[in-house]
Design a protein around this motif. Sequence first.
Motif, PDB file in Angstrom:
ATOM      1  N   ARG A  71       0.839  -1.185   0.000  1.00  9.62           N
ATOM      2  CA  ARG A  71       0.000   0.000   0.000  1.00  9.62           C
ATOM      3  C   ARG A  71       0.887   1.253   0.000  1.00  9.62           C
ATOM      4  N   PRO A  72       0.335   2.414  -0.346  1.00  9.64           N
ATOM      5  CA  PRO A  72       1.163   3.623  -0.429  1.00  9.64           C
ATOM      6  C   PRO A  72       1.878   3.968   0.880  1.00  9.64           C
ATOM      7  N   ASN A  73       1.262   3.624   2.016  1.00 16.83           N
ATOM      8  CA  ASN A  73       1.853   4.005   3.299  1.00 16.83           C
ATOM      9  C   ASN A  73       2.559   2.849   4.003  1.00 16.83           C
ATOM     10  N   THR A  74       2.744   1.710   3.314  1.00 14.11           N
ATOM     11  CA  THR A  74       3.304   0.544   3.983  1.00 14.11           C
ATOM     12  C   THR A  74       4.673   0.814   4.572  1.00 14.11           C
ATOM     13  N   THR A  75       5.564   1.407   3.788  1.00 14.07           N
ATOM     14  CA  THR A  75       6.925   1.656   4.273  1.00 14.07           C
ATOM     15  C   THR A  75       6.909   2.531   5.515  1.00 14.07           C
ATOM     16  N   THR A  76       6.091   3.579   5.492  1.00 13.28           N
ATOM     17  CA  THR A  76       6.005   4.470   6.650  1.00 13.28           C
ATOM     18  C   THR A  76       5.476   3.744   7.873  1.00 13.28           C
ATOM     19  N   VAL A  77       4.430   2.939   7.693  1.00 16.07           N
ATOM     20  CA  VAL A  77       3.813   2.228   8.817  1.00 16.07           C
ATOM     21  C   VAL A  77       4.794   1.253   9.457  1.00 16.07           C
ATOM     22  N   ILE A  78       5.460   0.432   8.645  1.00 11.95           N
ATOM     23  CA  ILE A  78       6.367  -0.570   9.189  1.00 11.95           C
ATOM     24  C   ILE A  78       7.577   0.096   9.834  1.00 11.95           C
ATOM     25  N   THR A  79       8.078   1.160   9.221  1.00 14.01           N
ATOM     26  CA  THR A  79       9.222   1.876   9.800  1.00 14.01           C
ATOM     27  C   THR A  79       8.849   2.491  11.144  1.00 14.01           C
ATOM     28  N   ARG A  80       7.655   3.050  11.245  1.00 22.58           N
ATOM     29  CA  ARG A  80       7.215   3.631  12.514  1.00 22.58           C
ATOM     30  C   ARG A  80       7.047   2.546  13.587  1.00 22.58           C
ATOM     31  N   GLU A  81       6.541   1.385  13.193  1.00 27.10           N
ATOM     32  CA  GLU A  81       6.433   0.288  14.161  1.00 27.10           C
ATOM     33  C   GLU A  81       7.804  -0.084  14.706  1.00 27.10           C
ATOM     34  N   MET A  82       8.805  -0.142  13.819  1.00 26.14           N
ATOM     35  CA  MET A  82      10.158  -0.447  14.273  1.00 26.14           C
ATOM     36  C   MET A  82      10.635   0.579  15.295  1.00 26.14           C
ATOM     37  N   THR A  83      10.430   1.839  14.985  1.00 28.21           N
ATOM     38  CA  THR A  83      10.855   2.912  15.883  1.00 28.21           C
ATOM     39  C   THR A  83      10.183   2.787  17.240  1.00 28.21           C
ATOM     40  N   LEU A  84       8.880   2.536  17.230  1.00 33.30           N
ATOM     41  CA  LEU A  84       8.124   2.468  18.472  1.00 33.30           C
ATOM     42  C   LEU A  84       8.530   1.264  19.313  1.00 33.30           C
ATOM     43  N   LEU A  85       8.576   0.084  18.697  1.00 28.86           N
ATOM     44  CA  LEU A  85       8.906  -1.122  19.460  1.00 28.86           C
ATOM     45  C   LEU A  85      10.324  -1.050  20.013  1.00 28.86           C
ATOM     46  N   MET A 246      -1.354   1.895  14.007  1.00 29.47           N
ATOM     47  CA  MET A 246      -2.046   3.185  14.122  1.00 29.47           C
ATOM     48  C   MET A 246      -1.497   4.038  15.263  1.00 29.47           C
ATOM     49  N   ALA A 247      -0.401   3.603  15.859  1.00 29.61           N
ATOM     50  CA  ALA A 247       0.143   4.308  17.027  1.00 29.61           C
ATOM     51  C   ALA A 247       0.720   5.668  16.649  1.00 29.61           C
ATOM     52  N   THR A 248       0.615   6.590  17.589  1.00 31.63           N
ATOM     53  CA  THR A 248       1.176   7.922  17.408  1.00 31.63           C
ATOM     54  C   THR A 248       1.344   8.560  18.778  1.00 31.63           C
ATOM     55  N   ILE A 249       1.787   9.794  18.798  1.00 35.61           N
ATOM     56  CA  ILE A 249       1.769  10.578  20.033  1.00 35.61           C
ATOM     57  C   ILE A 249       0.533  11.469  19.958  1.00 35.61           C
ATOM     58  N   GLY A 250      -0.379  11.212  20.856  1.00 40.84           N
ATOM     59  CA  GLY A 250      -1.640  11.957  20.885  1.00 40.84           C
ATOM     60  C   GLY A 250      -2.138  12.004  22.305  1.00 40.84           C
ATOM     61  N   ASP A 251      -3.427  11.799  22.503  1.00 41.99           N
ATOM     62  CA  ASP A 251      -4.013  11.782  23.840  1.00 41.99           C
ATOM     63  C   ASP A 251      -4.364  10.333  24.193  1.00 41.99           C
ATOM     64  N   PRO A 252      -3.636   9.719  25.141  1.00 40.46           N
ATOM     65  CA  PRO A 252      -3.889   8.315  25.493  1.00 40.46           C
ATOM     66  C   PRO A 252      -5.299   8.042  25.990  1.00 40.46           C
ATOM     67  N   LEU A 253      -6.018   9.070  26.425  1.00 49.20           N
ATOM     68  CA  LEU A 253      -7.383   8.829  26.888  1.00 49.20           C
ATOM     69  C   LEU A 253      -8.307   8.395  25.748  1.00 49.20           C
ATOM     70  N   LEU A 254      -7.890   8.609  24.505  1.00 47.97           N
ATOM     71  CA  LEU A 254      -8.699   8.108  23.401  1.00 47.97           C
ATOM     72  C   LEU A 254      -8.659   6.578  23.366  1.00 47.97           C
ATOM     73  N   ASP A 255      -7.545   5.965  23.774  1.00 55.11           N
ATOM     74  CA  ASP A 255      -7.506   4.504  23.893  1.00 55.11           C
ATOM     75  C   ASP A 255      -8.494   4.024  24.955  1.00 55.11           C
ATOM     76  N   LEU A 256      -8.557   4.726  26.079  1.00 59.77           N
ATOM     77  CA  LEU A 256      -9.540   4.371  27.096  1.00 59.77           C
ATOM     78  C   LEU A 256     -10.947   4.609  26.570  1.00 59.77           C
ATOM     79  N   GLY A 257     -11.120   5.650  25.761  1.00 59.96           N
ATOM     80  CA  GLY A 257     -12.415   5.908  25.140  1.00 59.96           C
ATOM     81  C   GLY A 257     -12.855   4.760  24.251  1.00 59.96           C
TER      82      GLY A 257
END
Length: 357
Positions: A71-85, A246-257
């Motif tokens: 998909r168009p965003n595959t490289t970005t998504v997988i690279t971000r997962e690497m960074t996060l993990l 779908m991870a990012t830096i945002g408001d963690p309370l949305l996960d609780l939501g």
Amino acid sequence: MSPQPASAPDTPVGTAPIETGALGDWMDGQDLPGGAITGLRPIGGGTQNIMVRFERGGVSYVLRRGPRHLRPNTTTVITREMTLLSALSGTTVPHPRFVAGTDDESVLGAVFYLMEPVDGFNAAEQLDAPTAATAEGRTRMGYGLVDALAELGAVDHTRIGLGDFGRPEGFLQRQVPRWLAEFDRYRGTAGYPGPEFGELDRVADWLERYRPTDSRPGILHGDYHIANVMYRYDSPVVAAIVDWEMATIGDPLLDLGVLSAIWPTEPGGAELYESALGATGDLPRRAAMIDRYAAASERDLSALDWYTVLACFKLGIILEGTYARSCAGKAPRAVGERLRRYANGLFDRADRVIAGE
């Protein structure tokens, strides 16, 4: 360098081939244990991305990469997962342990990374572990889901090197326009009759009117629910949070939501996503779930109803999008029908929260 076959053939796994010779050569360059790659087999991941498990040099690995047709965003998504993990490795947050990865698409034809296998089970699909054998154990598993989320929400993302991982400034202000624009993208999809849950504008207006003025940034998983965690076999705690695309830096309370949006509203009721665990009716009551998070967190939960409605709004639009694509033959119709049912349920819940029920 460990010897590899002179021309190792592509090994079909899932919907994409894995060229074992190239993978082995790359692993040698990472100083990982050598030897033949054996036992290559696909494992479920809950997304279109491919995950395969294999052994080499007495060590087990899981490889994650994008789908065969990237998909168009595959490289970005997988690279971000690497960074996060990689960043999470210094925390107590349960997650798959990152081993190594590369953004060099020439190795396997796509960005990929290796992680340690998780010794656990997915309670959305099965409940055959001893910890899930009793109603008490299943209730404790519900609390375990909340505990892992609270642990994630407590992480100082800047301390672990994720200061530029997202755009937390204006995060809440961007949500309603972003998801309205997403819905507009498939309004005209061929064969799509439009939503059954009514006009979005009323919910959107309520969200804009009552948006919290303060928001403390942190790591947001973005799709946190029972299907996206693995439980330990021997205790009712989460072994790993998975599917971080779908991870990012945002408001963690949305996960609780999100948890609040899909959690059973009545004692003994089923959770909205119809997971195996949720269908038992043994999850703790919604109020008890929220109290559990509050006891483990320093975050202000006074606006949780707002986050719950935002979660319903966001998830409902995402799920309705799959239904729209199924109408055009771009997704299985049975899947689209099921996800539309969830979308309708989410907007019904949003209506009831707005009405104060």
